[in-house]
Each structure stands twice: as structure tokens, then as C-alpha cells.
Design a protein around this motif. Structure first.
Motif, short mmCIF file in Angstrom:
data_model
loop_
_atom_site.label_atom_id
_atom_site.label_comp_id
_atom_site.label_asym_id
_atom_site.label_seq_id
_atom_site.Cartn_x
_atom_site.Cartn_y
_atom_site.Cartn_z
N ARG A 29 0.83 -1.21 0.00
CA ARG A 29 0.00 0.00 0.00
C ARG A 29 0.87 1.26 0.00
O ARG A 29 0.58 2.23 -0.71
CB ARG A 29 -0.92 -0.01 1.21
CG ARG A 29 -2.07 -1.00 1.12
CD ARG A 29 -3.09 -0.55 0.09
NE ARG A 29 -4.22 -1.47 0.03
CZ ARG A 29 -4.36 -2.40 -0.90
NH1 ARG A 29 -3.46 -2.52 -1.86
NH2 ARG A 29 -5.40 -3.20 -0.90
N LEU A 30 1.93 1.27 0.80
CA LEU A 30 2.78 2.45 0.87
C LEU A 30 3.52 2.68 -0.46
O LEU A 30 3.68 3.82 -0.90
CB LEU A 30 3.79 2.30 2.02
CG LEU A 30 3.20 2.27 3.43
CD1 LEU A 30 4.31 2.16 4.46
CD2 LEU A 30 2.35 3.49 3.71
N ASP A 31 3.96 1.60 -1.09
CA ASP A 31 4.63 1.75 -2.39
C ASP A 31 3.67 2.32 -3.42
O ASP A 31 4.06 3.16 -4.24
CB ASP A 31 5.17 0.39 -2.86
CG ASP A 31 6.40 -0.05 -2.09
OD1 ASP A 31 6.97 0.80 -1.38
OD2 ASP A 31 6.79 -1.23 -2.18
N LYS A 32 2.42 1.86 -3.41
CA LYS A 32 1.44 2.38 -4.37
C LYS A 32 1.16 3.85 -4.11
O LYS A 32 1.07 4.66 -5.06
CB LYS A 32 0.14 1.57 -4.25
CG LYS A 32 -0.94 1.98 -5.24
CD LYS A 32 -0.51 1.74 -6.68
CE LYS A 32 -1.61 2.07 -7.65
NZ LYS A 32 -1.18 1.92 -9.06
N LEU A 33 1.04 4.23 -2.83
CA LEU A 33 0.82 5.63 -2.49
C LEU A 33 2.01 6.48 -2.93
O LEU A 33 1.83 7.56 -3.52
CB LEU A 33 0.59 5.76 -0.98
CG LEU A 33 0.43 7.18 -0.43
CD1 LEU A 33 -0.78 7.87 -1.03
CD2 LEU A 33 0.32 7.14 1.10
N ALA A 34 3.22 6.01 -2.63
CA ALA A 34 4.41 6.77 -3.03
C ALA A 34 4.49 6.89 -4.54
O ALA A 34 4.87 7.95 -5.08
CB ALA A 34 5.66 6.08 -2.48
#
Length: 708
Positions: free
Chosen positions: A66-71
Motif C-alpha cells: 500500500r505504501l509503495d502504491k501511495l508513493a
């Protein structure tokens, strides 16, 4: 005329949209960069928690995804905007960024208080929804780019400019065709001038349609868009984890930063001063995302493994083999290992006698799935290096060796160890700068990484239990599936050549649980001399306090340097569910006309439950049959247990004073609380109807469970 009306309408819409965009434009670049830094911080914490064994790799992968997608979404927005992020007047993106910041704070809190496994599913869903909102709202703003110049324009404004240009181009083409095919085709001066202007006209609107530069300048010139110069976005490394790396122990290095996805040809090296001391092979680069580069597979790719004792003994000078076979060397190797890593004390037996206060009065049975031999379902290991400077560690080793072996023997041994490790790892201990190259562009980390040699090899390992906890530190209820986490300590796990078992028994007696520790767990434990394994699920019949006994290698299959520290006693609590039942009487309805005039109903409603005096409702209502009259009365009966009953009863009559009253009947319903009255849910609602001879009462009851 219709075409001109359409054109006029488009211009009005253009003016309204353009003014709305420019008047309320907000620069969110700093907010976006703060979120990216926050993501880096959380990702670093997650990676460290995986290494320390506090969260599982599966949970980390879910959060990282999720964090990679947000970044990725934020990075691409910044990149497409020339290094900036702007929001519209309604502040939609700003609101989403605020929501994202709150979710990131929840993740941080969950990491600190260990509640992350319980909340991650909900946070993950909310995070994905916010990512979708960012993507959809960013698409409403078009960025026209030419060179290093950017024009920010509303998507509707851009479309209207293109549509208007197409309409005007069509009108011009029509006029141009009429002029060309008139009967009088003589080329007069005025006709030539008109044709030239017509060609310029057509070329101008064609250029608006197909040229972003011209369209952008026109939009910015009429203040329907924001024109600005972009900034160059360069990859940057902000931090490194771990700061201390031990050959054979660590198998990953994490580089955190921004815009790392812009690196086209990645090469990572270790430098001392201006000299490149080591270049990581391409096969060690296992992740490259917007905010993280992960180096790994060192054991397989560059043979950075823990070399067994026999390999060391064979490789050294023959005249030193008697020294490394002595008890003095064994003591030196063990003490060095224990000092480098924060292990549980091994100077005394690991048995911790605790006098239990046992609640169950009858033997309880542990129901295990699928059998008493349980496979490992989870593995975590801990990074617990206890030194941070190479000179500090080496000075300690020299002093220790001098004390145990004497100065002459110590010097020879220390020299031989350094030579052996340098030959095997091809890199001396020390502080190194870590640098990533994008072709020839150098991207240097501001943080050094310290490389350590592992402790000296030793001939025998040691295995001992350090702790036993309920998984997630959540005390289970009786008859509910649960698992146990076993924390194991190791000394020289590289010397363990076969699997072994762990046996768990308890007082009061239960069915023993045996867990097999395979070679995969042993190999993972080499990272930092610790591992946490999770048993398969089981359940315990009765609640109370249990004294669990953990025995490591009960069959003595592993030859250890110590056999007196293989047992741990730990008292754990098994809780039970109790239930709060709320009974609500909703409505009353008469089913028979008992009087020629308006009926007078006199109804007794009685509820009894364990631990409570009868709850009585005297319901008086004047009315007619077929009508539904409200009762709307509730009562909560707390602390009910499986096996308890709740009795709902009613009786009533229709009052006919001075004539005899008309009996309307009676009815009783019994609610039996089963062993699992909520079907494994925390909340369950059910309806009921009390049907007497001449009336009925509708109601519901809600069962809520909680741990006691």
C-alpha cells in the motif's frame, strides 16, 4: 448562428472554469514531500520490525504494498507537475492528503503499540480508497509541458480550447473552400491577400489543437492557467538500514530515499574515501521502487555466509589447529558471540519456576489441529547486534583473548581470524560510504554503513527457550483457536546440521504440543541468534491460569555446549467469553375482538435471567384488534454464561368492568445460551414473537460477547 451560440457558450464555460482554477490554486508540494518522508520513515520501521521479529514478513508485505502504491502516485504527480503538486479551489487533494497523513499516523501507532496486525486490513482498505481519490482528482488537472516550462490548466478548460479551435478551424475550412471554388477564380491582389490570411488562420488553429506550447501560452496569457518553470527531480538516498552489517548474519541492506525509480541503470558500491572497495552484483538488487532500494541474496550470490567451525579449522595454519581445539578458544568464541549479540543469560538454567494459581478444577484438553505434531506456521528473527564500532569490537576481542589465552597466543589467533574472514568475504571490516550510480551520476548516502566480521566459529551450538507468549500478546478464550509464539535463542546456529523438536506441556495437564524446528528456521536464526516460531492452532477447553513448560530438543538429538538451559516455565492465562443479553419488547397486537366497545388490554410481561430479579412490565393499552401498539421497553442482562437460560413469559386479559374479564391467554419462550451463542461473532441479533391465544408480542434480543 447556432455555431456561434455554441462557441459563445464554450467561451463562457472556459471563463468560469479558468477563473475557478486560478483563483483557488493551492501549492501542496511541501505536503506531498512530507508524506513521502513519512512513508520512508514507516517503511524503515517496518523493515526493522521484520528484522527484529516483532511483525511477520506477510504483514510487512501488505503494508509495503500500500505504501509503495501511495508513493508511486504522489511521485508521478510531482514528476508530471515539474516538481510541484497543485490542488483546485475545492481542496479535494488537500483533504485526501490530510486523510492519508492520519492513516500513516495510525500505522506508526500500530507499530509502536503492536496493534498493527489488528487494524491493518481496515487501514489498507482506507488507504486504497484515498489512493484512488488522489489519482482521479489529479486527472482533472492537465499539465502542458514544453521544455522546462509547465502550464497548469483545468481538464475542462483544455478540452474547451481544443473543441473551440476545431469549430473555428471547420468554419475557416468551409470559407476557404467557398473562396477556392467560386466561378470567378482570377487571382486578384485582394484574393491573394485573403487566401494568405486564410492559410494563416487555418495554420493558427491547427497549431492550437496539436501544439502544447502554443496552447499553453495562450491559456496562460488569458489567465486561464498557471505558467511556471519546473525543477529537476534527481534521485536521492536519505538513509541506510541496517547501520551495522555483519557478514553471514545480515542478508539485506535497505536504501531509502526519493525519486529512486528515475535511476535507469543502477549500480551500487561501497566506497572508502574515493576508492571503490566493493561493487554489488546486479543479482543482489532485489527491489527498486520510488522510495526504496533493497540489496539482498548475499549468501547465495557473494557467499557471505557463516562458515562452520570445521571449515575454519581446516583453513588456518596447521600449527594453530591445536589452539582452536582448546577449551580456551571455545570460551573465547562463546564469550565473543555473547558480547556481540544481546542473548539471554546462559550462565544459569533457563528454568523459571513460578508457583501457579490454577483456576480449573478438572483436567483440560487441548484440541490441536491436525495432530499433536504441529508444523511451523510463522517465523521471525531478531537483529540484536550489541556493538556499533569496529575498533570497539576489536579492542574488546584483543583484551578478551589476552585474558583467556595469553598475549602471544591471542595475537596469533586474532591475526589468523582477520586473515580468514578477509579471504572469505573479500572486504575488510570498517565504515563505508554506500553509493548508487545512475549511469555516471553518483547518488551518495549521507549515512555510513559499518561492516563487521561475525564472531569466531565454535564447534558446538547452543539452543535455549527465551520466552513463550500468546501470538500477538492476545489472551485467548477457552474453546477458541489460538497459537503460541516461542522465542528461541541460539549460539552458533550454523553448527546445527539437523532439525529438532520443541515440546510444550502444561499444568493442569493438556495434550502435549510438539513443534518441529526445520533447517529453514535454523538458517534464518543465523541472522541474529534468535528466532520466533508460531505453533499451529489449538484450543483449550477450560479457562484459568496454566503453567506451560517448553522443552527444546527433548530427545537430545543436537549435541550442545550446554544441556541445562533447554527448559522454560511460563504461566499464561486462558480467558473465557461472557455474554450481555439485551431484551427489547417492541409491539403488542390483539388478534380477537373481545368487546363490542373499545377493548382495554391488561398484559403482564415477565423476563427472568440468571443473577437478576424478574423484570416485569405491566402493559395497559386501550385499543382495537388488528392494530399494532408500541411497547419499546428494553433491559440488559449482563454476565450471562453458556448454559444459562432467559425466560420470556406473558399473560393477559381484556378488562370488562363491571362484567367478568376476558382471558386472552399466556405464552412462554425459553432462550438457551449455547456454548457459542453468537456463532463466533462479537454481536448477534435475533427476533422473537410471543403468541398467546388472542394476542402476540414482537421483540428482539441482542447477544454481545466479551472476554472476562
Amino acid at each position: 448562428m447556432k455555431k456561434f451560440k455554441i462557441l459563445r457558450l464554450l467561451l463562457i464555460i472556459l471563463f468560469l472554469n479558468g477563473c475557478g482554477l486560478i483563483s483557488g490554486l493551492k501549492d501542496l508540494t511541501q505536503t506531498a514531500n512530507n508524506i513521502l518522508e513519512n512513508i520512508n520513515s514507516i517503511t524503515s520501521q517496518i523493515d526493522s520490525k521484520v528484522e527484529s521479529g516483532e511483525i511477520t514478513q506477510e504483514l510487512a508485505d501488505l503494508v509495503d504494498g500500500r505504501l509503495d502504491k501511495l508513493a508511486e502516485v504522489i511521485e508521478s504527480t510531482i514528476e508530471n507537475g515539474g516538481g510541484f503538486v497543485f490542488d483546485r479551489a475545492n481542496g479535494t487533494i488537500d483533504n485526501v492528503f490530510q486523510n492519508v497523513s492520519l492513516l500513516l499516523d495510525q500505522i506508526k501507532t500500530g507499530i509502536l503499540d503492536e496493534s498493527l496486525p489488528n487494524i491493518i486490513d481496515q487501514i489498507s482498505l482506507q488507504m486504497q480508497n484515498n489512493i484512488n481519490l488522489i489519482s482521479s482528482n489529479v486527472e482533472d488537472i492537465i499539465v502542458l509541458t514544453f521544455g522546462n516550462t509547465f502550464v497548469l490548466v483545468d481538464k475542462a478548460v483544455n478540452s474547451i480550447i481544443i473543441i473551440s479551435s476545431v469549430i473555428l478551424l471547420a468554419i475557416g475550412l468551409l470559407i476557404f473552400v467557398i473562396m477556392l471554388f467560386r466561378k470567378d477564380r482570377s487571382l486578384t491582389t485582394l484574393r491573394i491577400i485573403g487566401l494568405v490570411f486564410m492559410v494563416i488562420y487555418l495554420g493558427f488553429f491547427t497549431s492550437i489543437i496539436f501544439s502544447s506550447r502554443l496552447r499553453g501560452n495562450i491559456i496562460a496569457g488569458f489567465d486561464f492557467g498557471k505558467k511556471y518553470d519546473g525543477i529537476k527531480l534527481s534521485p536521492k538516498i536519505a538513509s541506510v538500514y541496517p547501520e551495522t552489517f555483519v557478514f553471514g548474519k545480515n542478508d539485506k541492506i535497505f536504501l531509502y530515499g526519493k525519486h529512486l525509480n528515475k535511476i535507469d541503470t543502477l549500480r551500487v558500491v561501497l566506497k572508502s574515501g574515493e576508492q571503490v572497495k566493493f561493487t554489488f552484483p546486479a543479482s543482489t538488487i532485489i527491489v527498486k521502487s520510488q522510495n526504496r532500494i533493497v540489496l539482498g541474496n548475499f549468501k547465495k550470490t557473494v557467499n557471505w555466509i557463516l562458515f562452520p567451525y570445521e571449515s575454519f579449522k581446516t583453513a588456518i595454519n596447521p600449527e594453530l589447529r591445536s589452539l582452536v581445539s582448546s577449551q580456551g578458544y571455545f570460551r573465547f568464541a562463546d564469550e565473543t558471540n555473547d558480547v556481540m549479540f544481546r542473548n539471554a543469560s546462559t550462565t544459569a538454567t533457563a528454568v523459571h519456576p513460578i508457583v501457579p494459581h490454577i483456576a480449573p478444577t478438572t483436567p483440560s484438553v487441548i484440541t490441536e489441529t491436525p495432530s499433536t505434531v504441529s508444523l511451523i506456521t510463522g517465523l521471525r528473527y531478531a537483529t540484536n547486534l550489541n556493538v556499533f564500532r569496529v575498533d570497539e569490537k576489536n579492542n574488546q576481542n584483543v583484551l578478551r583473548a589476552n585474558t583467556i589465552l595469553g598475549v602471544n597466543q591471542a595475537n596469533r589467533l586474532i591475526t589468523q581470524l582477520k586473515s580468514f574472514f578477509l579471504e572469505k568475504y573479500l572486504l575488510p571490516e570498517g565504515d563505508y560510504g554506500i553509493v548508487a550510480y545512475n549511469c555516471r551520476e553518483e547518488i551518495e548516502s549521507p549515512q555510513l554503513i559499518t561492516i563487521f566480521n561475525p564472531p569466531p566459529p565454535a564447534p558446538k551450538p547452543d539452543i535455549y527457550p527465551m520466552d513463550l507468549t500468546w501470538t500477538g500478546n492476545i489472551q485467548p478464550a477457552n474453546k477458541v483457536k489460538t497459537t503460541l509464539d516461542i522465542k528461541l535463542g541460539f549460539s552458533h546456529p550454523e553448527e546445527i546440521s539437523r532439525e529438532f523438536k520443541i515440546r510444550i506441556t502444561s499444568t493442569p495437564p493438556t495434550t502435549p504440543i510438539e513443534t518441529t524446528i526445520g533447517k529453514g528456521v535454523i538458517a534464518a536464526a543465523q541472522t541474529a541468534n534468535q528466532a520466533i516460531v508460531t505453533t499451529s492452532s489449538f484450543s483449550i477447553d477450560n479457562s484459568g491460569e496454566y503453567l506451560f513448560k517448553v522443552e527444546v530438543d527433548p530427545n537430545n538429538l543436537i549435541s550442545e555446549k550446554r544441556e541445562d538451559n533447554n527448559t522454560l516455565l511460563k504461566r499464561l492465562t486462558v480467558r473465557k467469553y461472557i455474554y450481555d443479553v439485551t431484551v427489547t419488547y417492541i409491539s403488542f397486537e390483539s388478534t380477537k375482538n373481545l368487546d363490542k366497545r373499545r377493548d382495554e388490554y391488561r398484559i403482564d410481561i415477565r423476563t427472568t435471567a440468571s443473577g437478576y430479579a424478574p423484570w416485569v412490565i405491566n402493559y395497559d393499552m386501550d385499543g382495537d384488534p388488528g392494530n399494532i401498539y408500541p411497547i419499546s421497553n428494553s433491559m440488559e442482562f449482563r454476565n450471562q454464561q453458556p448454559g444459562n437460560v432467559i425466560i420470556l413469559s406473558t399473560s393477559g386479559y381484556e378488562e370488562d368492568s363491571p362484567d367478568p374479564n376476558d382471558y386472552m391467554g399466556a405464552f412462554t419462550k425459553v432462550i438457551n445460551l449455547s456454548e457459542n451463542p453468537t456463532s463466533n461473532l462479537d454481536f448477534q441479533e435475533r427476533e422473537f414473537v410471543l403468541v398467546a391465544a388472542h394476542y402476540k408480542i414482537k421483540g428482539k434480543y441482542i447477544i454481545k460477547r466479551r472476554l472476562q
